[in-house]
Design an enzyme around this catalytic site. Structure first.
Site, mmCIF file in Angstrom:
data_model
loop_
_atom_site.group_PDB
_atom_site.id
_atom_site.type_symbol
_atom_site.label_atom_id
_atom_site.label_comp_id
_atom_site.label_asym_id
_atom_site.label_seq_id
_atom_site.Cartn_x
_atom_site.Cartn_y
_atom_site.Cartn_z
ATOM 1 N N GLY A 144 0.816 -1.219 0.000
ATOM 2 C CA GLY A 144 0.000 0.000 0.000
ATOM 3 C C GLY A 144 0.846 1.264 0.000
ATOM 4 O O GLY A 144 0.467 2.280 -0.592
ATOM 5 N N ASP A 145 1.997 1.211 0.653
ATOM 6 C CA ASP A 145 2.876 2.396 0.698
ATOM 7 C C ASP A 145 3.504 2.638 -0.673
ATOM 8 O O ASP A 145 3.635 3.789 -1.107
ATOM 9 C CB ASP A 145 3.984 2.216 1.735
ATOM 10 C CG ASP A 145 3.431 1.800 3.078
ATOM 11 O OD1 ASP A 145 2.307 2.218 3.400
ATOM 12 O OD2 ASP A 145 4.118 1.037 3.784
HETATM 13 O O1 KDG Z 1 2.688 -0.549 5.353
HETATM 14 C C1 KDG Z 1 3.802 -1.272 5.797
HETATM 15 C C2 KDG Z 1 3.992 -0.895 7.195
HETATM 16 O O2 KDG Z 1 2.867 -1.285 7.892
HETATM 17 C C3 KDG Z 1 5.160 -1.536 7.830
HETATM 18 O O3 KDG Z 1 6.375 -1.214 7.214
HETATM 19 C C4 KDG Z 1 5.242 -1.241 9.276
HETATM 20 O O4 KDG Z 1 4.894 1.095 9.378
HETATM 21 C C5 KDG Z 1 4.587 -0.001 9.736
HETATM 22 C C6 KDG Z 1 3.517 -0.171 10.682
HETATM 23 O O5 KDG Z 1 3.433 0.673 11.563
HETATM 24 O O6 KDG Z 1 2.735 -1.105 10.577
#
Ligand code: KDG
Length: 317
Positions: A258-259
């Site tokens: 998603g990122d």
């Molecule tokens: O979207 C990926 C992120 O969820 C992961 O890298 C970890 O940032 C994070 C989280 O807080 O869940």
């Protein structure tokens, strides 16, 4: 001057080398992750300048994060190294109990980044950027993090920046607080909202994608992206609707997709691409990320996105 500025917790991810419950996993691979850091890397690969406002501990993992992000061309001038503190870590369990899915286990409570506050938000840094990217993860970390997000959003609004908000509700981070109360005011300040239908159900009581998107647009968003994961993502903007089915790829670890999607989508948007192009490119990025362990390693450059699409079109003929 940044194209994209964001704030959130960069973390060390320890990803299980084998699938199955973590109690049986002996080997882990170390990656740099964290939703907003991932977005910065995506923007950087797209040729834009992105900066992360955050804190890491003065420890080996903090050093690894700063060096990795700097190496990716991410602006780290506002990524502070804090003495007598620690960098957040999380583990990923893959393919169990649901094949193709991952589960995350956080070790981050009280970390440096969770102590971010409004005083860490540099006014000039926000005002000289083009777009503020926030996610629903940071406000979940602590009350001071929530206040930092609100201050960043208010500064951004005042300075005329675009705001993107990825709702990203992580239930494990909201055990003793209500996401609705904290996140809705931020969602309503955003121009571009990314959400899943389960999240809009929780936030505005509407789980139907089209209805939820129209409600969010009535509150000020100009683009609403209803993420469908491995199914279909639909973008609503004014009276237009754009649909993109997920590409059929082998899934190793969906965390981070998603990122990559969001980072590439907003990068395309800032480059003046059409919504259709932002959606397709974002979906390619998300598809590539699920094919490997780690959130950042498979985030594509613009020309790699084109290569993927060319190969996909040839295969379709
Ligand atoms: O979207 C990926 C992120 O969820 C992961 O890298 C970890 O940032 C994070 C989280 O807080 O869940």
């Amino acid at each position: 001057m940044l194209d994209i500025v964001t704030l959130g917790e960069p973390m060390i991810q320890l990803n299980a080398l084998t699938t199955g419950p973590l109690r049986n996993v002996n080997y882990f691979e170390r990656h740099v992750a964290g939703a907003e850091a991932n977005v910065c890397v995506a923007a950087s690969r797209m040729g834009l300048k992105a900066g992360l406002i955050s804190k890491v501990g003065d420890d080996e993992f903090g050093k690894c994060i700063v060096a990795t992000l700097r190496g990716e061309g991410v602006e780290v001038a506002h990524l502070k190294v804090e003495k007598r503190s620690f960098t957040g870590v999380y583990f990923i369990q893959r393919g169990y109990p649901v094949p193709g899915r991952s589960k995350v286990f956080y070790y981050r409570k009280g970390s440096s980044a969770s102590r971010l506050g409004p005083e860490d938000i540099d006014e000039k840094c926000i005002e000289s950027s083009q777009l503020l990217y926030l996610t629903g993860i940071t406000p979940a970390l602590s009350n001071s993090c929530l206040r930092a997000c609100v201050r960043a959003a208010d500064l951004a609004k005042r300075a005329g920046l675009k705001i993107a908000f990825d709702v990203n509700i992580r239930p494990a981070l909201w055990l003793d607080r209500n996401p609705r109360e904290a996140l809705l005011p931020l969602v309503y300040k955003a121009d571009i909202v990314f959400a899943e239908s389960s999240e809009t159900k929780l936030l505005i009581g509407e789980g139907n994608s089209a209805k939820a998107a129209h409600q969010l647009m009535a509150k000020g968003a100009s683009i609403v992206v209803m993420k469908g994961g491995d199914k279909e993502t639909v973008v609503y903007s004014e009276d237009q609707v754009f649909r993109q089915k997920a590409f059929d790829v082998p899934v190793v670890d969906p965390v981070g997709a998603g990122d990559a999607f969001g980072g590439v989508f907003v990068s395309g948007y800032l480059k003046g691409w059409r919504i259709r192009e932002c959606l397709t490119a974002g979906s390619v990025a998300g598809s590539l990320v699920v094919m490997t362990r780690g959130d950042q390693e498979n985030i594509p450059t613009e020309s790699e996105i084109m290569d993927f699409l060319k190969a996909h079109e040839t295969a379709e003929k």
